[in-house]
Design an enzyme around this catalytic site. Structure first.
Site, PDB file in Angstrom:
ATOM      1  N   LYS A   1       0.918  -0.856   0.200  1.00  0.00           N
ATOM      2  CA  LYS A   1      -0.094   0.162  -0.146  1.00  0.00           C
ATOM      3  C   LYS A   1       0.680   1.495   0.575  1.00  0.00           C
ATOM      4  CE  LYS A   1      -1.491   1.906   4.005  1.00  0.00           C
ATOM      5  NZ  LYS A   1      -1.458   3.254   4.237  1.00  0.00           N
ATOM      6  N   ASN A   2       2.092   1.375   0.809  1.00  0.00           N
ATOM      7  CA  ASN A   2       2.876   2.280   0.519  1.00  0.00           C
ATOM      8  C   ASN A   2       3.985   2.570   0.245  1.00  0.00           C
ATOM      9  OD1 ASN A   2       0.916   2.954   3.427  1.00  0.00           O
ATOM     10  ND2 ASN A   2       2.879   2.204   4.894  1.00  0.00           N
TER      11      ASN A   2
ATOM     12  N   CYS B   1      -5.600  11.724  12.088  1.00  0.00           N
ATOM     13  CA  CYS B   1      -5.729  10.798  11.872  1.00  0.00           C
ATOM     14  C   CYS B   1      -6.404   9.330  13.179  1.00  0.00           C
ATOM     15  CB  CYS B   1      -5.488   9.912  11.015  1.00  0.00           C
ATOM     16  SG  CYS B   1      -3.627   8.982  11.470  1.00  0.00           S
TER      17      CYS B   1
ATOM     18  N   ARG C   1      -1.442  14.540  12.300  1.00  0.00           N
ATOM     19  CA  ARG C   1      -0.273  14.164  11.712  1.00  0.00           C
ATOM     20  C   ARG C   1       0.130  15.377  11.304  1.00  0.00           C
ATOM     21  NH1 ARG C   1      -1.230   8.734  10.133  1.00  0.00           N
ATOM     22  NH2 ARG C   1       0.170   8.143   8.964  1.00  0.00           N
TER      23      ARG C   1
ATOM     24  N   ASP D   1       4.462   0.265  11.622  1.00  0.00           N
ATOM     25  CA  ASP D   1       3.210  -0.349  11.785  1.00  0.00           C
ATOM     26  C   ASP D   1       2.917  -1.570  12.166  1.00  0.00           C
ATOM     27  OD1 ASP D   1       3.283   1.562   8.228  1.00  0.00           O
ATOM     28  OD2 ASP D   1       3.017   1.915  10.318  1.00  0.00           O
TER      29      ASP D   1
ATOM     30  N   ARG E   1      -8.701  -1.063   4.535  1.00  0.00           N
ATOM     31  CA  ARG E   1      -7.542   0.344   3.860  1.00  0.00           C
ATOM     32  C   ARG E   1      -6.324  -0.470   3.962  1.00  0.00           C
ATOM     33  NH1 ARG E   1      -6.339   4.531   7.451  1.00  0.00           N
ATOM     34  NH2 ARG E   1      -4.905   4.792   5.898  1.00  0.00           N
TER      35      ARG E   1
HETATM   36  C1  EPZ Z   1       4.026   6.704   6.484  1.00  0.00           C
HETATM   37  O1  EPZ Z   1       3.169   7.746   6.837  1.00  0.00           O
HETATM   38  C2  EPZ Z   1       2.778   5.665   6.371  1.00  0.00           C
HETATM   39  N1  EPZ Z   1       2.095   5.775   5.336  1.00  0.00           N
HETATM   40  C3  EPZ Z   1       2.442   4.930   7.623  1.00  0.00           C
HETATM   41  O2  EPZ Z   1       1.777   4.189   7.382  1.00  0.00           O
HETATM   42  C4  EPZ Z   1       3.852   4.461   8.104  1.00  0.00           C
HETATM   43  O3  EPZ Z   1       3.078   4.126   9.794  1.00  0.00           O
HETATM   44  C5  EPZ Z   1       4.541   5.855   7.929  1.00  0.00           C
HETATM   45  O4  EPZ Z   1       5.496   6.510   6.866  1.00  0.00           O
HETATM   46  C6  EPZ Z   1       5.693   5.917   8.865  1.00  0.00           C
HETATM   47  O5  EPZ Z   1       7.006   5.126   8.332  1.00  0.00           O
HETATM   48  C7  EPZ Z   1       2.156   6.157   3.924  1.00  0.00           C
HETATM   49  O6  EPZ Z   1       3.181   5.683   3.728  1.00  0.00           O
HETATM   50  C8  EPZ Z   1       0.979   6.016   3.008  1.00  0.00           C
HETATM   51  P1  EPZ Z   1       6.363   9.788   8.558  1.00  0.00           P
HETATM   52  P2  EPZ Z   1       3.656   9.157   6.917  1.00  0.00           P
HETATM   53  O7  EPZ Z   1       6.184  11.562   7.816  1.00  0.00           O
HETATM   54  O8  EPZ Z   1       4.860   9.411   5.786  1.00  0.00           O
HETATM   55  C9  EPZ Z   1       5.640  12.992  12.182  1.00  0.00           C
HETATM   56  C10 EPZ Z   1       0.123   2.523   7.925  1.00  0.00           C
HETATM   57  O9  EPZ Z   1      -0.208   2.142   8.496  1.00  0.00           O
HETATM   58  N2  EPZ Z   1       5.835  14.269  11.290  1.00  0.00           N
HETATM   59  O10 EPZ Z   1       7.283   9.254   8.536  1.00  0.00           O
HETATM   60  O11 EPZ Z   1       2.155   9.926   7.576  1.00  0.00           O
HETATM   61  C11 EPZ Z   1       4.366  12.413  11.924  1.00  0.00           C
HETATM   62  O12 EPZ Z   1       3.705  13.478  12.890  1.00  0.00           O
HETATM   63  C12 EPZ Z   1       0.483   3.855   7.850  1.00  0.00           C
HETATM   64  O13 EPZ Z   1       0.590   2.106   7.130  1.00  0.00           O
HETATM   65  C13 EPZ Z   1       5.478  15.695  11.440  1.00  0.00           C
HETATM   66  O14 EPZ Z   1       6.465  16.188  12.344  1.00  0.00           O
HETATM   67  O15 EPZ Z   1       4.364   9.350   8.429  1.00  0.00           O
HETATM   68  C14 EPZ Z   1       4.897  11.464  12.664  1.00  0.00           C
HETATM   69  O16 EPZ Z   1       5.020  10.947  13.975  1.00  0.00           O
HETATM   70  C15 EPZ Z   1      -0.129   4.732   9.825  1.00  0.00           C
HETATM   71  N3  EPZ Z   1       5.835  16.345  10.019  1.00  0.00           N
HETATM   72  C16 EPZ Z   1       6.549  11.168  12.018  1.00  0.00           C
HETATM   73  O17 EPZ Z   1       7.010  11.986  11.430  1.00  0.00           O
HETATM   74  C17 EPZ Z   1       6.012  15.946   8.757  1.00  0.00           C
HETATM   75  O18 EPZ Z   1       6.117  16.775   7.738  1.00  0.00           O
HETATM   76  C18 EPZ Z   1       6.453  10.395  10.743  1.00  0.00           C
HETATM   77  O19 EPZ Z   1       5.914  10.985  10.218  1.00  0.00           O
HETATM   78  C19 EPZ Z   1       5.576  14.736   8.619  1.00  0.00           C
HETATM   79  C20 EPZ Z   1       5.782  13.495   9.671  1.00  0.00           C
END
Ligand code: EPZ
Length: 417
Positions: A22-23, A116, A121, A306, A398
């Site tokens: 998915k990701n 979410c 997020r 995840d 999802r």
């Molecule tokens: C991706 O989400 C994945 N989703 C998530 O999978 C996964 O848990 C996550 O990466 C971490 O591996 C997709 O790829 C569609 P991040 P993403 O930006 O990109 C903070 C699932 O279950 N952050 O790496 O949203 C954020 O709040 C989903 O398949 C900021 O602070 O994750 C988090 O604490 C859930 N500011 C951390 O970074 C930003 O601008 C990591 O988030 C962006 C992120």
């Protein structure tokens, strides 16, 4: 409202061929905007998040056709640069469309992605990086109004967090930025590497995915490409978790063993037998696990956040106590209350959860609150005595294509009602 009804206590035996990630599919579908041609994406799972991405592509003017696991996107007809709130709310990661829309059209309007189930997020890293590339971004009325009147230009981007989404958004926007963009502290997930492979197949010059430094030579006109998406390592981890708790022997195939290492190492420590081949992993378990050393989630190649919920479910009956530290998201323990209704003993203090094994879990009426938390409930129900009914399965759909079918094929007693 549909639900999964599971009668637990049956051993699981057999092999699951893991569907596309998915990701990986989501950013690659967004990337099809860049070329204006007809891209063919194979191994696309049938997930509601994929359907949401296709709805956004069609809203933008692309023609999308799905035939089985193959999705064809003709983005020649793209004639809009806005994503309405209704579509943004469908899927938190829709923000990934910002970069490619900007690169293709020079402007974009999207609503602020909602929070979410995992907590706020934020997208501050996405916006700061796009501004560094020359985008002007104004937040008004819950919408982001973005434009690049003088076009995007390459820059050096330093991410304070190796954010997966921010890394992907910058890679996509940088394809439309004259010069070479360098991303420092980039996310290293396999899905980032898969996106690089697709972009380079479209004629881009992206290097370094999988390491912390990614370079994108932008401004090269891109053409469409045909690509096969990598398999979903988190789905694989979920099936392994089910086998570990329910007992039996389950093989997951399609995921490179290295991508599962943190999870297979954990289940080895828990007393399971793991046989690993390059793209196949077999887990054998008698269902009686032992505690494991502390599990700290971390950016790849660390323990994947995840996989934390399904793996935690597998340890609810282990002898002794196991400690989890969730370092990525601040609210990713919502499944623990539901697991407690099945008799699990889990104490949560902020980002720390202590799972103390109990002799048995019993079936219960359960409600999934998020994608991976829902998967944790399915894992626990498979290992519980008696029947469980899990509602809120739209969360699970999802990210899991054919979960009941695959589990039933392994011998589980599961029905979707
Ligand atoms: C991706 O989400 C994945 N989703 C998530 O999978 C996964 O848990 C996550 O990466 C971490 O591996 C997709 O790829 C569609 P991040 P993403 O930006 O990109 C903070 C699932 O279950 N952050 O790496 O949203 C954020 O709040 C989903 O398949 C900021 O602070 O994750 C988090 O604490 C859930 N500011 C951390 O970074 C930003 O601008 C990591 O988030 C962006 C992120």
């Amino acid at each position: 409202m549909s639900a999964y009804v599971i009668s637990g206590g049956r051993r699981l035996e057999g092999c699951v061929s893991v569907h596309g990630a998915k990701n990986s599919v989501l950013p690659i579908l967004a990337a099809t905007i860049l070329s204006g041609g007809v891209s063919v994406i194979h191994n696309c799972p049938n997930l509601s998040d994929v359907a949401a991405s296709i709805a956004i592509l069609e809203h933008l003017g692309c023609h999308v056709r799905r035939e089985g696991e193959t999705v064809t996107v003709d983005s020649a007809g793209l004639d809009r640069c806005d994503i309405p709130e209704k579509l943004m709310r469908e899927m938190r990661s829709s923000v990934i469309f910002l970069g490619p829309i900007l690169a293709r059209t020079g402007q974009a309007r999207v609503s602020m992605p909602g929070g979410c189930e995992l907590g706020p997020r934020p997208v501050d890293l996405h916006l700061a990086a796009l501004r560094r590339l020359g985008a002007e971004i104004r937040e008004a009325g819950g919408n982001l109004h973005c434009s690049a009147p003088r076009g995007l230009r390459a820059a050096e981007i330093n991410l304070s967090i190796p954010s997966v989404g921010a890394t992907e958004n910058v890679m996509l926007a940088a394809c439309g930025a004259r010069g070479t963009t360098v991303i420092n502290n980039a996310a290293r997930e396999p899905e980032i590497w898969d996106l690089q492979q697709f972009l380079n197949a479209c004629g881009a010059r992206v290097r370094g995915a999988g390491s912390s430094v990614i370079a994108v030579e932008g401004g090269i006109p891109l053409h469409a490409a045909e690509h096969r998406v990598i398999a979903d390592r988190i789905c694989a981890a979920t099936y392994l978790s089910a086998a570990a708790l329910a007992g039996g022997e389950v093989t997951v195939e399609g995921v490179p063993r290295a991508q599962l290492a943190p999870v297979t190492d954990l289940f080895t420590a828990a007393g399971c037998r793991l046989r690993e081949e390059p793209h196949r992993v077999t887990l054998t378990s008698d269902g009686r696990l032992r505690r494991v050393p502390p599990v700290r989630t971390a950016p790849y190649p660390g323990f994947p956040t995840d996989a934390q919920p399904p793996v935690m479910a597998a340890l609810t009956r282990a002898a002794g106590s196991s400690v989890f530290v969730e370092t990525i998201f601040e609210n990713r323990y919502r499944h623990t209350q539901e697991l407690a209704r099945m008799g699990a003993d889990i104490r949560v203090e902020g980002r720390v959860a202590v799972v103390t094994g109990v002799p048995a879990l019993h079936g219960a009426g359960l409600e999934a609150a998020d994608l991976r938390g829902g998967a944790a409930l399915v894992v626990a129900a498979l290992g519980a005595e008696g029947e469980s009914e899990i509602t809120g399965i739209h969360h699970i759909r999802r990210g899991y294509d054919g979960l009941p079918r695959n589990l039933a094929a392994l011998g589980a007693n599961i029905a979707e009602v």
